[in-house]
Design a protein around this motif. Structure first.
Motif, mmCIF file in Angstrom:
data_model
loop_
_atom_site.group_PDB
_atom_site.id
_atom_site.type_symbol
_atom_site.label_atom_id
_atom_site.label_comp_id
_atom_site.label_asym_id
_atom_site.label_seq_id
_atom_site.Cartn_x
_atom_site.Cartn_y
_atom_site.Cartn_z
ATOM 1 N N SER A 134 0.871 -1.321 0.020
ATOM 2 C CA SER A 134 -0.002 -0.027 -0.052
ATOM 3 C C SER A 134 0.777 1.317 -0.079
ATOM 4 O O SER A 134 0.675 2.288 -0.541
ATOM 5 C CB SER A 134 -0.893 0.115 0.962
ATOM 6 N N SER A 182 2.615 1.938 -3.302
ATOM 7 C CA SER A 182 1.662 2.203 -4.527
ATOM 8 C C SER A 182 0.953 3.604 -4.145
ATOM 9 O O SER A 182 -0.007 4.033 -4.869
ATOM 10 C CB SER A 182 0.641 0.994 -4.658
ATOM 11 N N HIS A 209 -6.415 -0.544 0.212
ATOM 12 C CA HIS A 209 -5.565 -1.757 -0.033
ATOM 13 C C HIS A 209 -6.170 -3.053 0.469
ATOM 14 O O HIS A 209 -6.470 -3.849 -0.438
ATOM 15 C CB HIS A 209 -4.251 -1.456 0.068
ATOM 16 N N GLU A 255 5.743 -2.854 -8.755
ATOM 17 C CA GLU A 255 5.275 -1.563 -8.626
ATOM 18 C C GLU A 255 6.021 -0.503 -9.404
ATOM 19 O O GLU A 255 5.108 0.379 -10.020
ATOM 20 C CB GLU A 255 5.242 -1.194 -7.127
ATOM 21 N N GLU A 275 3.304 1.095 -12.420
ATOM 22 C CA GLU A 275 2.353 2.207 -11.696
ATOM 23 C C GLU A 275 1.963 3.093 -13.032
ATOM 24 O O GLU A 275 0.726 3.333 -12.865
ATOM 25 C CB GLU A 275 3.110 2.795 -10.578
ATOM 26 N N ARG A 278 -4.895 2.612 -8.487
ATOM 27 C CA ARG A 278 -3.525 1.762 -7.921
ATOM 28 C C ARG A 278 -3.856 1.000 -6.805
ATOM 29 O O ARG A 278 -3.142 0.099 -6.709
ATOM 30 C CB ARG A 278 -2.848 2.940 -7.381
ATOM 31 N N LEU A 282 -3.609 -2.128 -8.588
ATOM 32 C CA LEU A 282 -2.053 -2.591 -8.670
ATOM 33 C C LEU A 282 -1.448 -3.272 -7.475
ATOM 34 O O LEU A 282 -0.919 -4.208 -7.310
ATOM 35 C CB LEU A 282 -1.535 -1.058 -9.084
ATOM 36 N N SER A 283 -1.879 -2.430 -6.063
ATOM 37 C CA SER A 283 -1.350 -2.788 -5.069
ATOM 38 C C SER A 283 -1.808 -4.320 -4.381
ATOM 39 O O SER A 283 -1.171 -5.113 -4.173
ATOM 40 C CB SER A 283 -1.781 -1.720 -3.798
#
Length: 477
Positions: A182, A185, A192, A385, A389, A399, A402-403
């Motif tokens: 978290s 990111s 998250h 990451e 990103e 994001r 992503l995380s």
């Protein structure tokens, strides 16, 4: 005199330069870690290489420092949370919260439900303590000891313990990898965790069904509960145990449910835990502060119990904090060079045309880095990451996706890398080989749900945090 002639113009990295530079950084990290160099020093050397890249691009050092300070300042809340986590574990040990969880958990053990219970209890232990290693070394040892006296295959129970431990670690606000993913990111901690529920909870339910079925197939036989009774008796001898002691651990979950700011929630939990420790265990304030700083220590005279209890404290988190800070420095310098922008814009996005492909490629990339770095989940999370990103940003995907993806692959794959640190730890602590890995169903199932979510849009948010499911197909493209 024309002073402009003396000022060097900042160079824009070409796609080839960006790819080569990034591969060099990753190659150095992989090589150093596999040679046995400490992770923090490996990341530090990679940061120095990033400095050289910045100099080759004639980037003013003032620009590098500005970017560096911005990136590091973004991570300060995570640094503070990690410090509080160390404090909390030390206080929970002294206050009897973790011993109570272990005591009452082991009282529930039965051969018929041993395998699914191993998954659940290890998960709860890791959720409340924030450490998969600690869960394996506490609840795991007890459960595997009981399993060795039944007809249930021990590798199956070990797999259930490992899956539960990494499930709890992944979902715990106290976990270092949860805070790392978290933090790097730049996603609020509980956003998250909420995002991970879309891939992790369904996978956990499927795994629980599989573990239950497998356990019922092998359940039966005589059980010698001597080891479990020894642990329980020792805990009862040294702590005033009662179910109320579990409340501080439940508070951690309530903080997550009500989405209190992470620092406020952790601070509240620390205060409540201090009160519980003083009231129920009679520990004085000065001792508690020392436990919070340096970790809890107790000599019970029982070799199997002492390692379970002697842990926690801010000092136990210093290694992670230093690695995190150095990684932030590396990330700031790499960001300043602009090579990640070029990688995302001129390389990745030319081949990645949908969110499903983006998430799938991110998962694969994270697996590759983790396997190459001998289960180095910290490096896998950081490097992946930094690579992706911008791709998530440019495709308008929040994001928090992503995380979540970083943990679905980076955190969970650690104990299935045969030569990895986590696997070696499990083998050493539980006295086994790698035969448990094929039974780690939860770890294999999570990425499937991650990919399903990505292609369907369920559990996906746009860059503004709006849900992308329930829309028309055209809007969810």
């Amino acid at each position: 005199m024309d002073k402009t002639k003396t000022v060097k113009t900042r160079k824009t990295p070409t796609p080839a330069f960006a790819v080569i530079s990034f591969l060099v950084i990753v190659a150095v990290l992989v090589a150093l870690i596999n040679l046995g160099v400490d992770t923090t020093m490996s990341v530090f050397i990679a940061a120095l290489i990033a400095v050289v890249i910045a100099l080759l691009l004639d980037i003013p050092w003032a620009d590098v420092e500005r970017t560096l300070l911005r990136v590091v300042s973004d991570c300060i809340p995570t640094f503070l949370i990690v410090i509080m986590v160390g404090m909390l574990v030390g206080i929970w040990m002294a206050g009897g919260t973790v011993p109570a969880l272990m005591y009452y958990g082991m009282k529930l053990i039965s051969p018929k439900i041993l395998v699914p219970l191993a998954f659940v209890l290890s998960g709860l232990t890791a959720e409340f303590t924030g450490t998969s290693f600690g869960s394996v070394a506490t609840m795991g040892i007890a459960l595997v000891g009981v399993a060795s006296t039944t007809s249930i295959p021990v590798p199956l129970v070990i797999a259930a313990v490992v899956c539960g431990a990494w499930f709890g670690d992944k979902m715990s606000p106290l976990s270092d990898t949860t805070n790392l993913a978290s933090g790097v990111s730049r996603v609020p901690l509980y956003d998250h965790i909420g995002s991970m529920m879309y891939t992790t909870i369904p996978a956990a339910l499927v795994a629980l069904v599989l573990f239950t079925a497998a356990g019922l197939m092998h359940s039966g036989g005589e059980m010698d509960t001597t080891r479990a009774n020894l642990i329980c008796d020792t805990l009862a001898e040294h702590f005033n145990l009662n179910p109320i002691l579990i409340l501080p651990a439940i508070l951690v979950l309530l903080v997550s449910v009500f989405k209190l700011p992470a620092l406020l929630g952790m601070g509240l939990t620390v205060v409540v835990s201090i009160v519980f420790a003083m009231v129920f265990q009679g520990v004085n304030f000065v001792e508690l502060m020392n436990y919070a700083a340096n970790g809890f220590t107790l000599s019970t005279g029982v070799d199997i119990v002492d390692p379970m209890l002697n842990r926690g404290g801010i000092t136990s988190m210093t290694g992670l904090l230093i690695t995190f800070m150095v990684a932030s420095v590396m990330g700031g310098i790499i960001t300043a060079t602009g090579i990640l922008d070029v990688l995302a814009k001129d390389v990745l996005l030319k081949f990645i045309k949908s969110r499903g492909v983006l998430v799938t490629v991110t998962l694969i990339y994270c697996y590759i880095v983790n396997f190459l770095t001998a289960g180095g989940q910290t490096v896998a999370i950081i490097v992946t990451e930094q690579t992706f990103e911008d791709a998530f940003d440019r495709m308008g995907i929040h994001r928090r996706v992503l995380s979540r993806t970083l943990e679905d692959a980076g955190t969970l794959s650690a104990p299935i890398v045969p030569w990895g640190v986590a696997t070696l730890y499990v083998m050493e602590v539980l006295g086994c080989g790698t035969e448990y890995i094929p039974y780690c169903w939860f770890i294999f199932i999570v990425p499937i749900f991650s990919i399903l979510c990505a292609f369907s849009g369920f559990g996906i948010w746009d860059k503004d945090g709006n849900k992308m499911w329930g829309r028309k197909k055209a809007a969810a493209k």
